[in-house]
Design a protein around this motif. Structure first.
Motif, PDB file in Angstrom:
ATOM      1  N   LYS A 137      36.815  13.551  43.220  1.00  0.00           N
ATOM      2  CA  LYS A 137      35.991  14.563  42.544  1.00  0.00           C
ATOM      3  C   LYS A 137      34.927  13.912  41.654  1.00  0.00           C
ATOM      4  CE  LYS A 137      40.063  17.539  42.323  1.00  0.00           C
ATOM      5  NZ  LYS A 137      41.038  18.232  41.417  1.00  0.00           N
ATOM      6  N   GLY A 138      34.433  12.762  42.114  1.00  0.00           N
ATOM      7  CA  GLY A 138      33.384  12.068  41.376  1.00  0.00           C
ATOM      8  C   GLY A 138      33.882  11.205  40.238  1.00  0.00           C
ATOM      9  N   LYS A 139      35.193  11.100  40.074  1.00  0.00           N
ATOM     10  CA  LYS A 139      35.748  10.285  38.992  1.00  0.00           C
ATOM     11  C   LYS A 139      35.866   8.828  39.437  1.00  0.00           C
ATOM     12  CE  LYS A 139      38.421  14.235  37.335  1.00  0.00           C
ATOM     13  NZ  LYS A 139      39.755  14.823  37.084  1.00  0.00           N
ATOM     14  N   GLU A 140      35.881   7.934  38.463  1.00  0.00           N
ATOM     15  CA  GLU A 140      35.979   6.509  38.758  1.00  0.00           C
ATOM     16  C   GLU A 140      37.397   6.155  39.207  1.00  0.00           C
ATOM     17  OE1 GLU A 140      35.278   2.114  36.648  1.00  0.00           O
ATOM     18  OE2 GLU A 140      34.819   3.969  35.552  1.00  0.00           O
ATOM     19  N   ILE A 141      37.496   5.389  40.299  1.00  0.00           N
ATOM     20  CA  ILE A 141      38.804   4.971  40.830  1.00  0.00           C
ATOM     21  C   ILE A 141      39.139   3.584  40.291  1.00  0.00           C
ATOM     22  CG2 ILE A 141      40.111   4.392  42.905  1.00  0.00           C
ATOM     23  CD1 ILE A 141      38.320   6.357  44.447  1.00  0.00           C
ATOM     24  N   LEU A 142      40.340   3.437  39.778  1.00  0.00           N
ATOM     25  CA  LEU A 142      40.825   2.143  39.297  1.00  0.00           C
ATOM     26  C   LEU A 142      42.161   1.829  39.961  1.00  0.00           C
ATOM     27  CD1 LEU A 142      40.119   2.207  35.440  1.00  0.00           C
ATOM     28  CD2 LEU A 142      38.902   0.896  37.187  1.00  0.00           C
ATOM     29  N   GLY A 143      42.241   0.665  40.595  1.00  0.00           N
ATOM     30  CA  GLY A 143      43.502   0.204  41.176  1.00  0.00           C
ATOM     31  C   GLY A 143      44.190  -0.766  40.231  1.00  0.00           C
TER      32      GLY A 143
END
Length: 365
Positions: A137-143
């Motif tokens: 939803k346009g949010k930043e992905i962090l692994g």
């Protein structure tokens, strides 16, 4: 003279070894339940404590600590917020059927967390990110890979350690415990943090202690051999004294795997025995003797106590009844402690109680 010098050397060796004595780790109730299945229960508990809406009433204590660690790892300004948690999912299944351990969605980020204890980092991380993009939803992905080492072996995934998490959460939990001291979940949270720290009991290897063992390995082997042979000689001497001091006593012994040494009498025709055992208690070595009487009727129990001088002997620690084989074996167990850690005191206690035990076997059967 050679033996005397050897003993003095061993004394000095033991003295120098004292500084390497390991303090026992504080056990938690998690040690009794999830020791053999690390990762799934750890993830479940993380999901529970990280969720501010859960029933633990700790609010965002764990989330604030977790967010601090992530921000420090990303080297972001502490004013840059990771957002507030909106949703948590455990064992989140991707379109390819793979499972993400934990997915945390905030108002600004989608955090993918893979919790590792002792397993290799060989997960399909690319598939995790591919799936997350369909949910972002346009949010930043962090692994994020949460592991003992705190290192990541996956490209573009950040590594954090359990110790980092523990260190970050503790100050917030301490504040919580002061403001709400009666909350039972304070204890559970503290236990969980201690459990996470227990993963480091092998990692924090004291190399000075290791080197000490390597440097003195041969001498330690000799010391172990000296201990074994000396205990054997002690047992043989006590057996000889039993045979000499008690009429018709035919001593035979048995070394138990738990450390006890039993003195039996062939003449009794049963397994009643006197047992020597050496144990550690609060940093001291305790030499104990146990009188084990097999299948003595309850009606004769008080008479046995009188013969053994249980009511007057200050060396008595306690006694109990144990039953085995469906009740077919009823053992009266009476425990004594030697007042001094000397051979004379130990021998005196064993010989005295064995002589009285012989009286019981000959008069109360």
């Amino acid at each position: 003279m050679l033996l005397e010098n050897k003993l003095k050397y061993f004394e000095a060796l033991l003295e120098s070894a004292k500084k390497f004595k390991q303090q026992p780790r504080e056990k938690t109730f998690f040690d009794t339940a999830i020791r053999n299945h690390y990762e799934n229960p750890t993830t479940e508990l993380l999901e529970f404590f990280l969720n501010p809406q859960e029933s633990h009433e700790l609010g965002d204590v764990f989330w604030k600590g977790f967010a601090d660690v992530v921000q420090a790892e990303l080297k972001q300004d502490t004013d840059v917020s990771m957002g507030q948690i909106e949703r948590l999912e455990r064992e989140c299944v991707t379109h390819s059927g793979n499972r993400i351990d934990l997915m945390l969605e905030t108002d600004s980020h989608l955090l993918l967390v893979e919790a590792k204890i002792y397993h290799h980092q060989n997960n399909p991380f690319d598939d995790y990110v591919k799936y997350a993009k369909t949910r972002t939803k346009g949010k930043e992905i962090l692994g994020l890979i949460l592991s003992i080492s705190g290192k990541s072996e996956a490209l573009n995934w950040y590594g954090i350690s359990y110790q980092q998490l523990v260190n970050a959460v503790r100050p917030y939990l301490a504040e919580q415990m002061l403001s709400q001291p009666m909350n039972k979940w304070n204890l559970f949270a503290r236990e969980f943090l201690l459990h996470l720290e227990s993963y480091y009991k092998i990692q924090n290897l004291d190399m000075n202690r290791v080197q000490f063992i390597f440097d003195h390995y041969q001498e330690i082997q000799e010391l172990q051999k000296l201990k074994t042979n000396t205990i054997k000689e002690v047992v043989e001497k006590i057996s000889q004294q039993l045979n000499l001091m008690i009429d018709n006593y035919a001593s035979f012994t048995k070394y138990e795997s738990w450390g006890g040494i039993r003195f039996y009498n062939h003449a009794w025709g049963n397994l009643t025995n006197t047992t020597l055992h050496i144990r550690e208690h609060k940093g001291e070595t305790i030499f104990g003797v146990t009188t084990y009487i097999l299948n003595l009727s309850e009606e004769l129990q008080e008479e046995a106590f009188q013969i053994l001088n249980c009511h007057e002997d200050s060396r008595l620690r306690n006694w109990k009844i144990e039953k085995y084989k469906g009740g077919a074996e009823r053992w009266l167990c009476i425990y004594w402690d030697s007042p001094e850690p000397t051979f004379e005191a130990i021998e005196k206690l064993i010989l005295e109680k064995a002589r009285l035990l012989d009286q019981i076997e000959k008069t109360l059967r």
